[in-house]
Write a protein that holds these residues in place. Structure first.
Motif, PDB file in Angstrom:
ATOM      1  N   ALA A 189      -1.608   1.252  -4.832  1.00 13.62           N
ATOM      2  CA  ALA A 189      -1.184   2.033  -3.674  1.00 13.62           C
ATOM      3  C   ALA A 189      -0.426   3.282  -4.095  1.00 13.62           C
ATOM      4  CB  ALA A 189      -0.315   1.163  -2.764  1.00 13.62           C
ATOM      5  N   ALA A 191       0.877  -0.680  10.000  1.00 16.27           N
ATOM      6  CA  ALA A 191       0.887  -1.286   8.671  1.00 16.27           C
ATOM      7  C   ALA A 191       0.261  -2.677   8.692  1.00 16.27           C
ATOM      8  CB  ALA A 191       2.319  -1.364   8.153  1.00 16.27           C
ATOM      9  N   VAL A 201      -1.017  -7.831  -1.643  1.00 11.00           N
ATOM     10  CA  VAL A 201      -1.043  -6.594  -0.856  1.00 11.00           C
ATOM     11  C   VAL A 201       0.345  -5.958  -0.878  1.00 11.00           C
ATOM     12  CG1 VAL A 201      -1.479  -5.548   1.401  1.00 11.00           C
ATOM     13  CG2 VAL A 201      -2.791  -7.561   0.694  1.00 11.00           C
ATOM     14  N   ASP A 202       0.380  -4.642  -1.045  1.00 14.12           N
ATOM     15  CA  ASP A 202       1.642  -3.907  -0.954  1.00 14.12           C
ATOM     16  C   ASP A 202       1.346  -2.467  -0.551  1.00 14.12           C
ATOM     17  OD1 ASP A 202       4.365  -3.558  -0.990  1.00 14.12           O
ATOM     18  OD2 ASP A 202       4.504  -3.210  -3.142  1.00 14.12           O
ATOM     19  N   GLU A 203       2.400  -1.742  -0.158  1.00 10.65           N
ATOM     20  CA  GLU A 203       2.224  -0.366   0.298  1.00 10.65           C
ATOM     21  C   GLU A 203       3.030   0.611  -0.532  1.00 10.65           C
ATOM     22  OE1 GLU A 203       4.805   1.536   1.702  1.00 10.65           O
ATOM     23  OE2 GLU A 203       6.266  -0.106   1.631  1.00 10.65           O
ATOM     24  N   TYR A 247      -1.922   1.504   1.629  1.00  8.25           N
ATOM     25  CA  TYR A 247      -1.857   0.069   1.370  1.00  8.25           C
ATOM     26  C   TYR A 247      -2.827  -0.260   0.246  1.00  8.25           C
ATOM     27  CZ  TYR A 247       1.480  -1.923   4.519  1.00  8.25           C
ATOM     28  OH  TYR A 247       2.675  -2.288   5.085  1.00  8.25           O
ATOM     29  N   ARG A 259       5.932   4.606   2.657  1.00 12.57           N
ATOM     30  CA  ARG A 259       6.333   4.303   4.040  1.00 12.57           C
ATOM     31  C   ARG A 259       7.327   5.336   4.567  1.00 12.57           C
ATOM     32  NH1 ARG A 259       6.159   0.037   7.490  1.00 12.57           N
ATOM     33  NH2 ARG A 259       7.856  -0.159   8.984  1.00 12.57           N
ATOM     34  N   THR A 298      -3.232  -3.923   6.734  1.00 11.95           N
ATOM     35  CA  THR A 298      -3.244  -5.077   5.835  1.00 11.95           C
ATOM     36  C   THR A 298      -4.319  -6.076   6.250  1.00 11.95           C
ATOM     37  OG1 THR A 298      -0.877  -4.852   5.383  1.00 11.95           O
ATOM     38  CG2 THR A 298      -1.858  -6.996   4.964  1.00 11.95           C
ATOM     39  N   THR A 347      -7.931   0.075  -1.276  1.00 11.35           N
ATOM     40  CA  THR A 347      -6.822   0.819  -0.678  1.00 11.35           C
ATOM     41  C   THR A 347      -7.182   1.248   0.742  1.00 11.35           C
ATOM     42  OG1 THR A 347      -7.648   2.904  -1.617  1.00 11.35           O
ATOM     43  CG2 THR A 347      -5.922   1.750  -2.848  1.00 11.35           C
ATOM     44  N   SER A 401       0.719  -2.880  -5.674  1.00  9.48           N
ATOM     45  CA  SER A 401       1.697  -1.808  -5.500  1.00  9.48           C
ATOM     46  C   SER A 401       1.349  -0.601  -6.356  1.00  9.48           C
ATOM     47  CB  SER A 401       3.094  -2.331  -5.870  1.00  9.48           C
ATOM     48  OG  SER A 401       4.060  -1.316  -5.819  1.00  9.48           O
TER      49      SER A 401
END
Length: 341
Positions: A214, A149, A57-59, A71, A62, A153, A124, A211
């Motif tokens: 996202a 956030a 998982v990554d965003e 995300y 931000r 997640t 997402t 990533s």
């Protein structure tokens, strides 16, 4: 502007030939609504539901003042984690990859004939600028960005477990303290090995791939917003492409700050694409009295005592006609029953 900032803004600016992924829901984006998208489960995992999987998982987005924070999540069989993502397709932190390479990888992930499509599932969570700001500006209990956030997640991961997948390992780029965040997730998902780390997007291929999901989704969401604004602007002589008018959407980007100054409505500010909780927008609205200031009348405690919301809408009849003591009482017309009987 320093050269490093120019390079960073260039990396964050969507490419002209941006791939529009299935995670782009035009209606929700334009309405400023947050939403979740999940790809189909790969057939290999449908047939072999006990296959052990790894999930990352990554965003993306931000810090920008424009556009959503997104995300991304990606999962695949644990056995092909390194070989498929790192060695075959060379996934890396989306901020390191060029915009064109990111877009190309996402397109490959969505192509049915590709090995990425056949082995990987992804999802997402698009957190709209409007919803981020309204949560952060709550008058009572504020819902800060870190809390939003974390919840995004957790909800994404829960969705994957709910689909019956056998997730054995989870890797996440940290929000706040890695130790605190990891312990929280371990309480929620006690049977899964969880690793929360700084720079996880450059350490674990599944986080790198998440990533990219996202980032490309965010880029495309910005493009949707920009195209809608251009279509509504009757003065635009030539169409722009890929949100070039506002650049990357980051406050440090001169294109973005210029766009904000030139497109600020004195009463409403900007549209659903803008984060009103950011200091950048607050300062612009308050600077040099360019914005119209609205002062709401305050009622003393005696006036508020015993009042109900329905008091503003109830119709008081006098001689068969609605009383004109309150303009809201007959805003939508007089009650038929009250008029006849």
């Amino acid at each position: 502007m320093e050269e490093s900032e120019l390079q960073e803004n260039a990396q964050e600016t969507p490419p002209k030939d941006l791939f529009i992924a299935p995670s782009i829901h035009h209606r929700d984006i334009l309405a400023g609504v947050s939403y979740t998208h999940h790809s189909a489960i790969p057939e290999i995992l449908v047939k072999h539901s006990t296959t052990e999987c790894v999930l990352g998982v990554d965003e993306a987005g931000r810090g920008p003042v424009l556009g959503p924070m997104v995300y991304g999540l990606l999962y695949l069989p644990l056995a092909c984690h390194q070989q498929l993502l790192a060695k075959t397709h060379h996934f890396d932190d989306s901020k390191v990859l060029t915009p064109t390479v990111r877009s190309s990888l996402m397109e490959t992930l969505c192509k049915r004939s590709s090995d990425l499509f056949q082995n990987c599932g992804w999802g997402t969570r698009v957190m709209s600028a409007r919803d981020i700001s309204s949560a952060m500006l709550r008058p009572a209990v504020k819902y800060n960005l870190n809390a939003q956030a974390m919840d995004a997640t957790i909800d994404l991961i829960k969705d994957v477990f709910a689909r019956g997948l056998n997730i054995k390992e989870i890797y996440i780029d940290t929000v706040g303290s890695p130790e605190v965040y990891q312990k929280k997730l371990e309480r929620i998902f006690p049977t899964t090995r969880i690793t929360v780390a700084k720079k996880a997007d450059s350490l674990y291929p599944c986080v790198s791939a998440a990533s990219v999901c996202a980032k490309v989704t965010r880029d495309a969401a910005l493009e949707v917003c920009k195209q809608a604004l251009m279509e509504s602007d009757s003065q635009a002589e030539e169409p722009e492409v890929a949100a070039q008018g506002w650049g990357s959407g980051y406050p440090s980007d001169a294109r973005c700050s210029t766009w904000l100054k030139e497109h600020m409505d004195p009463l409403f500010g900007w549209g659903n694409e803008c984060r009103f909780s950011w200091s950048t927008t607050k300062d612009l609205l308050e600077a040099k009295a360019t914005a119209i200031k609205v002062e709401w009348p305050l009622m003393d405690e005696e006036e508020l005592d015993g009042m109900r919301m329905t008091d503003f809408y109830s119709i008081a009849l006098s001689g068969g006609r609605a009383s004109e003591t309150n303009e809201l009482t007959n805003w939508f017309g007089t009650s038929v029953a009250g008029t006849i009987f």
